[in-house]
Scaffold this active site. Structure first.
Site, PDB file in Angstrom:
ATOM      1  N   GLU A  96       0.830  -1.208   0.000  1.00 58.93           N
ATOM      2  CA  GLU A  96       0.000   0.000   0.000  1.00 58.93           C
ATOM      3  C   GLU A  96       0.859   1.250   0.000  1.00 58.93           C
ATOM      4  OE1 GLU A  96      -2.936   1.155  -0.182  1.00 58.93           O
ATOM      5  OE2 GLU A  96      -4.428  -0.245   0.607  1.00 58.93           O
ATOM      6  N   ASP A  97       0.314   2.320  -0.546  1.00 61.75           N
ATOM      7  CA  ASP A  97       0.996   3.612  -0.461  1.00 61.75           C
ATOM      8  C   ASP A  97       0.855   4.224   0.928  1.00 61.75           C
ATOM      9  OD1 ASP A  97      -1.737   3.929  -0.821  1.00 61.75           O
ATOM     10  OD2 ASP A  97      -1.582   5.565  -2.260  1.00 61.75           O
ATOM     11  N   ASP A 100      -4.498   5.181   6.385  1.00 63.44           N
ATOM     12  CA  ASP A 100      -5.016   6.184   7.322  1.00 63.44           C
ATOM     13  C   ASP A 100      -6.087   5.577   8.229  1.00 63.44           C
ATOM     14  OD1 ASP A 100      -6.893   6.328   5.188  1.00 63.44           O
ATOM     15  OD2 ASP A 100      -6.032   8.184   4.455  1.00 63.44           O
ATOM     16  N   PHE A 149      -2.122  16.134   4.451  1.00 56.72           N
ATOM     17  CA  PHE A 149      -2.332  15.571   3.123  1.00 56.72           C
ATOM     18  C   PHE A 149      -1.027  15.553   2.339  1.00 56.72           C
ATOM     19  CE2 PHE A 149      -3.856  15.396  -1.267  1.00 56.72           C
ATOM     20  CZ  PHE A 149      -4.751  14.351  -1.155  1.00 56.72           C
ATOM     21  N   ARG A 162       1.116  11.898  -9.072  1.00 56.72           N
ATOM     22  CA  ARG A 162       1.574  10.555  -8.700  1.00 56.72           C
ATOM     23  C   ARG A 162       3.011  10.307  -9.136  1.00 56.72           C
ATOM     24  NH1 ARG A 162      -3.028   7.557  -7.161  1.00 56.72           N
ATOM     25  NH2 ARG A 162      -4.925   8.022  -8.306  1.00 56.72           N
TER      26      ARG A 162
HETATM   27  N1  HPA Z   1      -2.673  11.926   0.047  1.00 58.02           N
HETATM   28  C1  HPA Z   1      -3.164  11.348  -1.075  1.00 58.02           C
HETATM   29  N2  HPA Z   1      -4.042  10.367  -1.061  1.00 58.02           N
HETATM   30  C2  HPA Z   1      -4.440   9.938   0.146  1.00 58.02           C
HETATM   31  C3  HPA Z   1      -3.947  10.485   1.347  1.00 58.02           C
HETATM   32  C4  HPA Z   1      -3.018  11.542   1.289  1.00 58.02           C
HETATM   33  O1  HPA Z   1      -2.534  12.085   2.310  1.00 58.02           O
HETATM   34  N3  HPA Z   1      -4.538   9.812   2.352  1.00 58.02           N
HETATM   35  C5  HPA Z   1      -5.340   8.896   1.762  1.00 58.02           C
HETATM   36  N4  HPA Z   1      -5.302   8.946   0.453  1.00 58.02           N
HETATM   37 MG    MG Z   2      -6.345   9.307  -3.929  1.00 55.01          MG
END
Ligand code: HPA
Ligand code: MG
Length: 173
Positions: A96-97, A100, A149, A162
């Site tokens: 996962e990136d 949260d 964010f 991205r």
């Molecule tokens: N940035 C971009 N996408 C996201 C984030 C974030 O901090 N948190 C969840 N999706």
């Molecule tokens: Mg997103």
């Protein structure tokens, strides 16, 4: 317009990925892994991490969408693109990136565990623990970050950014 400030540099990301890759290779020594990327945010991380993993591995991709908005949803996800192969008896590593609330991921992990894999573990580049609502066990974390964010290195702002090779925060309004 976003005013970007670097939070984690390209060099720091790559150095941490080397460490994670070494740890994963050690932990899965003698085994095969299916590295499962959750599209689209996890793509950059998955491809760089995969290069640092020395045990035999396959790449899989899943696309999911949450019902309702992220903050109100129960985390129930609709699978838009599923795995290409069954995972029974396999070791699955979800890549996962960012984590949260943990809602979507927890739901996804349950779905996968229902398919009788040998194991399901989670590796995330970023963790925002302040946002957590569902208790989900995260096995590998690149960086723990404060609740702001972030964009870049797979993470988007309205689908853009991205492609940044680093992680940035917005300092504009
Ligand atoms: N940035 C971009 N996408 C996201 C984030 C974030 O901090 N948190 C969840 N999706
Ligand atoms: Mg997103």
């Amino acid at each position: 317009m976003l005013k970007l400030e670097t939070l984690i540099s390209e060099q720091d990301i790559q150095r941490r990925i080397e460490e994670l890759g070494a740890q994963i290779s050690k932990d899965y020594d003698g085994k095969e892994i299916i590295m499962l990327c959750v599209l689209k945010g996890g793509v950059m991380f998955m491809t760089d991490l995969a290069k640092r993993v020395t045990v035999p591995m396959k790449m899989e991709f899943m696309a999911v969408s949450s019902y309702g908005d992220e903050y109100k949803s129960s985390g129930i996800v609709k699978i838009l693109k599923d795995l290409d192969e069954p995972i029974d008896g396999k070791h699955v590593l979800i890549v996962e990136d960012i984590i949260d609330s943990g809602r979507t991921l927890s739901y996804l992990k349950n779905i996968l565990e229902g398919r009788n894999p040998s194991s399901v573990k989670i590796c995330t580049l970023l963790d925002k623990p302040d946002q957590r609502v569902v208790d989900v066990e995260v096995d590998y974390v690149g960086f723990t970050i404060p609740d702001s964010f972030v964009i870049g290195y797979g993470l988007d702002y309205h689908q853009f950014y991205r492609n940044l090779p680093y992680i940035a925060v917005n300092k504009g309004e």
